[in-house]
Design a protein around this motif. Structure first.
Motif, PDB file in Angstrom:
ATOM      1  N   ALA A   1     -21.333  81.546 128.401  1.00  0.00           N
ATOM      2  CA  ALA A   1     -20.187  81.274 127.538  1.00  0.00           C
ATOM      3  C   ALA A   1     -19.309  80.157 128.096  1.00  0.00           C
ATOM      4  N   GLY A   2     -19.588  79.710 129.324  1.00  0.00           N
ATOM      5  CA  GLY A   2     -18.789  78.637 129.898  1.00  0.00           C
ATOM      6  C   GLY A   2     -17.423  79.100 130.379  1.00  0.00           C
TER       7      GLY A   2
ATOM      8  N   ARG B   1     -11.079  78.232 132.094  1.00  0.00           N
ATOM      9  CA  ARG B   1     -11.879  77.700 130.985  1.00  0.00           C
ATOM     10  C   ARG B   1     -11.895  76.180 130.943  1.00  0.00           C
ATOM     11  N   LEU B   2     -10.828  75.546 131.474  1.00  0.00           N
ATOM     12  CA  LEU B   2     -10.716  74.097 131.324  1.00  0.00           C
ATOM     13  C   LEU B   2     -11.829  73.299 131.996  1.00  0.00           C
TER      14      LEU B   2
ATOM     15  N   TRP C   1     -14.970  73.657 132.302  1.00  0.00           N
ATOM     16  CA  TRP C   1     -16.108  73.574 131.406  1.00  0.00           C
ATOM     17  C   TRP C   1     -15.794  72.732 130.180  1.00  0.00           C
ATOM     18  N   LEU C   2     -14.640  72.983 129.566  1.00  0.00           N
ATOM     19  CA  LEU C   2     -14.263  72.243 128.358  1.00  0.00           C
ATOM     20  C   LEU C   2     -14.150  70.753 128.650  1.00  0.00           C
ATOM     21  N   ILE C   3     -13.528  70.423 129.780  1.00  0.00           N
ATOM     22  CA  ILE C   3     -13.312  69.006 130.101  1.00  0.00           C
ATOM     23  C   ILE C   3     -14.633  68.321 130.417  1.00  0.00           C
TER      24      ILE C   3
ATOM     25  N   LEU D   1     -17.554  69.114 129.249  1.00  0.00           N
ATOM     26  CA  LEU D   1     -18.272  68.902 127.992  1.00  0.00           C
ATOM     27  C   LEU D   1     -17.622  67.804 127.161  1.00  0.00           C
ATOM     28  N   LEU D   2     -16.322  67.658 127.330  1.00  0.00           N
ATOM     29  CA  LEU D   2     -15.605  66.600 126.626  1.00  0.00           C
ATOM     30  C   LEU D   2     -16.144  65.235 127.054  1.00  0.00           C
ATOM     31  N   PHE D   3     -16.289  65.051 128.359  1.00  0.00           N
ATOM     32  CA  PHE D   3     -16.792  63.780 128.872  1.00  0.00           C
ATOM     33  C   PHE D   3     -18.241  63.556 128.444  1.00  0.00           C
TER      34      PHE D   3
ATOM     35  N   MET E   1     -18.559  62.405 124.994  1.00  0.00           N
ATOM     36  CA  MET E   1     -18.283  60.973 124.804  1.00  0.00           C
ATOM     37  C   MET E   1     -19.576  60.168 124.814  1.00  0.00           C
TER      38      MET E   1
ATOM     39  N   ALA F   1     -20.785  60.213 121.405  1.00  0.00           N
ATOM     40  CA  ALA F   1     -20.003  59.318 120.551  1.00  0.00           C
ATOM     41  C   ALA F   1     -20.409  57.857 120.783  1.00  0.00           C
TER      42      ALA F   1
END
Lengths: 458, 458
Positions: A272-273, A291-292, A294-296, A298-300, A303, A306
């Protein structure tokens, strides 16, 4: 049932009554009721009342009685320190020496060096030696979860003398249902259960009735592997030996249950990260901190997707309809990747996937990816044809979904195996790679196909 | 360690040697080595050799010896049927009656009605009665996992007579380490451990030393709740009573370990969207069958997202750049939703989240969503500004990511609670709702904002 259990506990004792006795200083009535309770219920009461009332409990109970509570309690890491600080240091040290070594070590592990030393200084040297031994073992190994309180006898003893040893050790040993048999060098040579002892003739020699095919673990073995063995063999306890085959401790089933629980939660939270799932009670800041990362990350990685899509900006510019299906395609690819990942990670964790079955599993996953890809692809073609009356876009999206399911399924099983081979825990490291890889390939396939057939589309 | 364990087993016995004895028909040498092994090792050997060699095993071992193997074996559902069919029906029936009732019921549960009846017809009536009783209990309840082979004594017995009962029952009882005390109506009144028995004077009355605060479960209680109790209290066995408080069975710790393992795997596989994780050995068709329902459901739900995006086709047509960040936004929203979901589902499963802590947790999640949303949103604004040199698109994407993380986090914790309230397992039903809701809201927020500020963008 959870409610029933609570009701039952409340039948077993009256919380208010106990609290009243503590406030009144009625030591006799308190002890009479409290000491009849199971240590787990004692611990529940102890944990619930405030620090002021707990101070009275320390006066009413001996360190030995308090030790039973501390063995049964399940606290957040910081709470151990907090509760210990409420006690007098001498009282606390005495309580720690009455605890089973493994439980005492669990508590001491939560303290900072200075605080820990202050206890060890006033404990008796034999206990300190045992505790220091366990403190030295690496976390998650047999050494870190074993206890020193076991019953061992020499192989030349009789059943009668074994029973005498058992009766003497019963108040201290963590389990008396297995007796471990050693030679004069304290090397493990066999095991006998209390079940066998009580049905044997008193004059029989232990070595004649003991089980010589004793299953043991090494002190450096991983706790997850030990859990697997105890589960397979249905053992209540397993002996731990050092490099020279000397018996140095045992691991009991209750500790193994905690390991199984912990490892399952671990795999689950990693999928679940979340770095640690047991944070129902944590503050929002603590929860966000967990949680951050993992979120950060995955954010990178997102990109990258994108950037890649930027290459197809021209195509998207010409046929905006294409963009509508991007979440669908990357979502489906992500879902099938997670499915394959979950099967592979659990298989590696439980030992079901080994060197031999690896290739077989990979081949199986290729076939599974093909089947699920074709089925889902055809469904999508159908839906889009009915909905948008265009076979071309339908075929395009269907082909993209089919291909990306295949790729995602293969990646979802191959990457954990690869990461495991590199000696890294596949549960924690596989997720971001697979998510990104799936996003990138699914969009590459989709927009690549679209660009190729652009003439027909616009 | 897994390798070591394999090595150790191979030290314990020589597979090839055993196989050779079977081929040669050397019954004595085979039995001499084989019967010394732990039933788990026997089962491993039995499972590995082919059906032809197994036929010889049935000739070399008595049904009683075979029963031990079947108790230790862990098979796929269909394999039980397959192995039983290899045996003579009378031999199979006799083996089943020698097994602990709970294990025999597990095997019989895998057979079709007709096949099961053929065994029950030739088994003795007492065993059949016990088996039928257990077969009648609902799956996942105490009744379905309990065993009838326990030791009980009357409260007026002495320690001496209790030990005699124990010695007689030892070969049959599943555990003799707890003796359950009953009155003349067979109602449960107490419990005493073998540990206490062996240190007590032989003439003491059981009722004077037994523990009257016995923790028990009801026959209809859920297995997950029972696992929690046994974990909390560190019991090796727990008694099961019927509605009139009569003792009707016990549940032992080895069965509870299986429950814990199974439930953890369940939650894990549901999070990953696989109906059943234990399919390493399954064929690709079987694996695909297990994964397709989830994939297809999400495919249809994904169409909702596509339809919704269709409303913004005009906006996308004008600014193709917007499409590049769609996977990033829906991916991040999905990730934070899964994190919140995992915490909530585990919390509900372990009983940590109850009526009282529910509101507290929801509030905590709102705050957590705010913090993670703001942090991630700001990071995105920064990245896009540096990369694309546009503050406007960056602010748009950042705001969309921030808002959708907040919504996803709240949905991820609120929906499981809601579904649980409706009496449905939150682990299995929450996933698709949350995925779709997150996709829909994140895209709505993103493209909604974009359309509003369209003038500035184009």
């Amino acid at each position: 049932m959870v409610e029933q259990q609570h009701n039952k506990n409340e039948e077993l004792y009256n919380v208010e009554e106990l609290r009243q006795y503590l406030l009144e200083g009625n030591i006799e009535s308190f002890r009479e009721i409290f000491l009849e309770l199971h240590p787990y219920d004692q611990a529940q009461f102890y944990e619930k009342v405030g620090p002021d009332i707990r101070k009275t409990i320390y006066q009413f109970l001996s360190p030995q009685e308090m030790a039973l509570i501390f063995e049964a309690i399940e606290l957040e890491d910081e709470e151990y320190e907090q509760f210990l600080k409420e006690m007098d240091t001498v009282y606390g040290a005495e309580m720690l020496s009455y605890m089973y070594t493994d439980d005492a070590v669990d508590v001491l592990n939560e303290l900072d060096d200075e605080h820990r030393e202050s206890y060890l200084e006033i404990m008796d040297s034999e206990t300190v030696e045992e505790i220091n031994e366990l403190l030295a073992y690496e976390e998650y190994t047999a050494g870190a979860i074993m206890t020193k309180e076991y019953v061992s006898i020499l192989e030349n003893s009789t059943v009668r003398s074994a029973m005498t040893v058992l009766r003497n050790e019963a108040p201290n040993a963590e389990t008396i249902y297995y007796v471990f048999v050693v030679d004069e060098n304290h090397c493990l040579t066999g095991v006998i259960s209390l079940r066998d002892l009580i049905i044997s003739d008193e004059d029989t020699l232990i070595k004649d009735i003991m089980n010589e095919r004793v299953v043991f673990v090494k002190v450096s073995d991983d706790q997850e592997d030990i859990a697997q063995i105890m589960k397979d063999y249905n053992f209540l306890a397993i002996p731990v030996v050092n490099e020279s085959n000397k018996l140095i401790g045992i691991i009991t089933v209750d500790d193994i249950i905690d390991v199984i629980d912990e490892e399952a939660s671990d795999d689950y939270s990693k999928l679940a990260g979340v770095t640690d799932i047991d944070d129902i009670e944590a503050s929002p800041f603590k929860a966000a901190k967990k949680r951050l990362p993992w979120l950060i990350m995955l954010l990178f990685l997102g990109m990258i997707t994108a950037t890649l899509m930027g290459q197809f900006e021209e195509t998207l510019d010409k046929v905006a309809l294409l963009a509508l299906f991007i979440p669908l395609i990357s979502g489906t690819s992500g879902n099938s990747g997670t499915q394959a990942l979950a099967v592979a990670v659990r298989g590696i964790a439980t030992g079901e996937i080994d060197e031999k079955s690896k290739m077989k599993m990979l081949l199986r996953e290729v076939m599974t990816g093909l089947i699920t890809g074709i089925v889902c692809g055809l469904i999508v073609v159908g839906i889009i044809f009915i909905w948008k009356h265009t076979l071309l876009v339908g075929l395009l999206v269907g082909a993209a979904i089919g291909c990306s399911i295949l790729v995602a399924t293969i990646a979802g099983s191959f990457i954990p195996l690869l990461i495991h081979k590199l000696g890294v825990d596949p549960a924690v490291a596989s997720g971001p790679f697979i998510t990104t890889l799936n996003d990138v390939t699914s969009i590459l396939i989709y927009l690549g196909l679209a660009t190729t057939f652009l003439g027909q589309l616009s």
